[in-house]
Design a protein around this motif. Structure first.
Motif, mmCIF file in Angstrom:
data_model
loop_
_atom_site.group_PDB
_atom_site.id
_atom_site.type_symbol
_atom_site.label_atom_id
_atom_site.label_comp_id
_atom_site.label_asym_id
_atom_site.label_seq_id
_atom_site.Cartn_x
_atom_site.Cartn_y
_atom_site.Cartn_z
ATOM 1 N N UNK A 22 0.832 -1.204 0.000
ATOM 2 C CA UNK A 22 0.000 0.000 0.000
ATOM 3 C C UNK A 22 0.868 1.256 0.000
ATOM 4 N N UNK A 23 1.933 1.263 0.771
ATOM 5 C CA UNK A 23 2.842 2.413 0.791
ATOM 6 C C UNK A 23 3.506 2.573 -0.576
ATOM 7 N N UNK A 24 3.900 1.463 -1.200
ATOM 8 C CA UNK A 24 4.502 1.524 -2.529
ATOM 9 C C UNK A 24 3.538 2.068 -3.565
ATOM 10 N N UNK A 25 2.282 1.621 -3.527
ATOM 11 C CA UNK A 25 1.277 2.111 -4.479
ATOM 12 C C UNK A 25 1.012 3.599 -4.265
ATOM 13 N N UNK A 26 0.916 4.013 -3.019
ATOM 14 C CA UNK A 26 0.690 5.435 -2.727
ATOM 15 C C UNK A 26 1.870 6.274 -3.221
ATOM 16 N N UNK A 27 3.074 5.786 -3.028
ATOM 17 C CA UNK A 27 4.258 6.506 -3.491
ATOM 18 C C UNK A 27 4.270 6.608 -5.013
ATOM 19 N N UNK A 28 3.889 5.533 -5.707
ATOM 20 C CA UNK A 28 3.842 5.553 -7.167
ATOM 21 C C UNK A 28 2.881 6.634 -7.662
ATOM 22 N N UNK A 29 1.670 6.664 -7.111
ATOM 23 C CA UNK A 29 0.691 7.644 -7.566
ATOM 24 C C UNK A 29 1.088 9.065 -7.171
ATOM 25 N N UNK A 30 1.731 9.229 -6.029
ATOM 26 C CA UNK A 30 2.204 10.544 -5.616
ATOM 27 C C UNK A 30 3.284 11.055 -6.560
ATOM 28 N N UNK A 31 4.232 10.206 -6.923
ATOM 29 C CA UNK A 31 5.301 10.615 -7.841
ATOM 30 C C UNK A 31 4.736 10.896 -9.239
ATOM 31 N N UNK A 32 3.756 10.118 -9.665
ATOM 32 C CA UNK A 32 3.133 10.336 -10.968
ATOM 33 C C UNK A 32 2.423 11.685 -11.004
ATOM 34 N N UNK A 33 1.723 12.014 -9.942
ATOM 35 C CA UNK A 33 1.033 13.293 -9.855
ATOM 36 C C UNK A 33 2.032 14.448 -9.830
ATOM 37 N N UNK A 39 5.078 14.512 -11.052
ATOM 38 C CA UNK A 39 5.700 14.659 -12.369
ATOM 39 C C UNK A 39 4.778 15.409 -13.322
ATOM 40 N N UNK A 40 3.510 15.106 -13.280
ATOM 41 C CA UNK A 40 2.554 15.810 -14.131
ATOM 42 C C UNK A 40 2.473 17.286 -13.802
ATOM 43 N N UNK A 86 4.819 19.128 -12.341
ATOM 44 C CA UNK A 86 6.075 19.776 -12.713
ATOM 45 C C UNK A 86 6.163 19.958 -14.225
ATOM 46 N N UNK A 87 5.653 19.003 -14.983
ATOM 47 C CA UNK A 87 5.631 19.152 -16.440
ATOM 48 C C UNK A 87 4.767 20.317 -16.875
ATOM 49 N N UNK A 88 3.629 20.490 -16.231
ATOM 50 C CA UNK A 88 2.747 21.610 -16.532
ATOM 51 C C UNK A 88 3.421 22.920 -16.170
ATOM 52 N N UNK A 89 4.117 22.938 -15.056
ATOM 53 C CA UNK A 89 4.817 24.133 -14.625
ATOM 54 C C UNK A 89 5.920 24.498 -15.608
ATOM 55 N N UNK A 90 6.668 23.489 -16.069
ATOM 56 C CA UNK A 90 7.744 23.745 -17.032
ATOM 57 C C UNK A 90 7.190 24.280 -18.345
ATOM 58 N N UNK A 91 6.103 23.700 -18.837
ATOM 59 C CA UNK A 91 5.547 24.154 -20.114
ATOM 60 C C UNK A 91 4.989 25.572 -19.981
#
Length: 100
Positions: free
Chosen positions: A34-45, A47-48, A50-55
């Motif tokens: 559960x901690x691994x899944x939460x970390x995956x979705x947190x990092x995915x969010x 990254x998205x 930060x990508x919006x901020x960069x663009x």
């Protein structure tokens, strides 16, 4: 406070555990998953976002560059030309080493 610690030590000495039978079990695995899944979705969010901020930042820079180029006055052009004329030839502004 000391009585609590003393009681814990006495209880720990009285309980005999076999180190081969004490395992994290299914509950431990599920918690780590559960901690691994939460970390995956947190990092995915993240990254998205930060990508919006960069663009958005790149779009602002491009807009500022076009505004600066479009609104450049004759005085500004003369100032750029004067600063180019004053630059010595053996001190290039691009950072490369002077030619000998």
């Amino acid at each position: 406070m000391h009585t609590l610690l003393t009681s814990a030590v006495v209880l720990a000495d009285s309980v005999d555990l076999d180190s081969n039978t004490v395992t994290p079990g299914v509950l431990g695995f599920l918690m780590v998953a559960a901690i691994g899944a939460a970390l995956y979705f947190l990092m995915r969010s993240m990254s998205g976002k930060l990508g919006t901020l960069r663009s958005a930042e790149e779009a602002e820079r491009a807009e500022a560059d076009t505004d600066a180029d479009g609104e450049r006055t004759e005085e500004a052009r003369a100032g750029v030309a004067a600063s180019d004329a004053e630059a010595p030839e053996d001190d290039p502004s691009d950072g490369s080493a002077p030619k000998a």
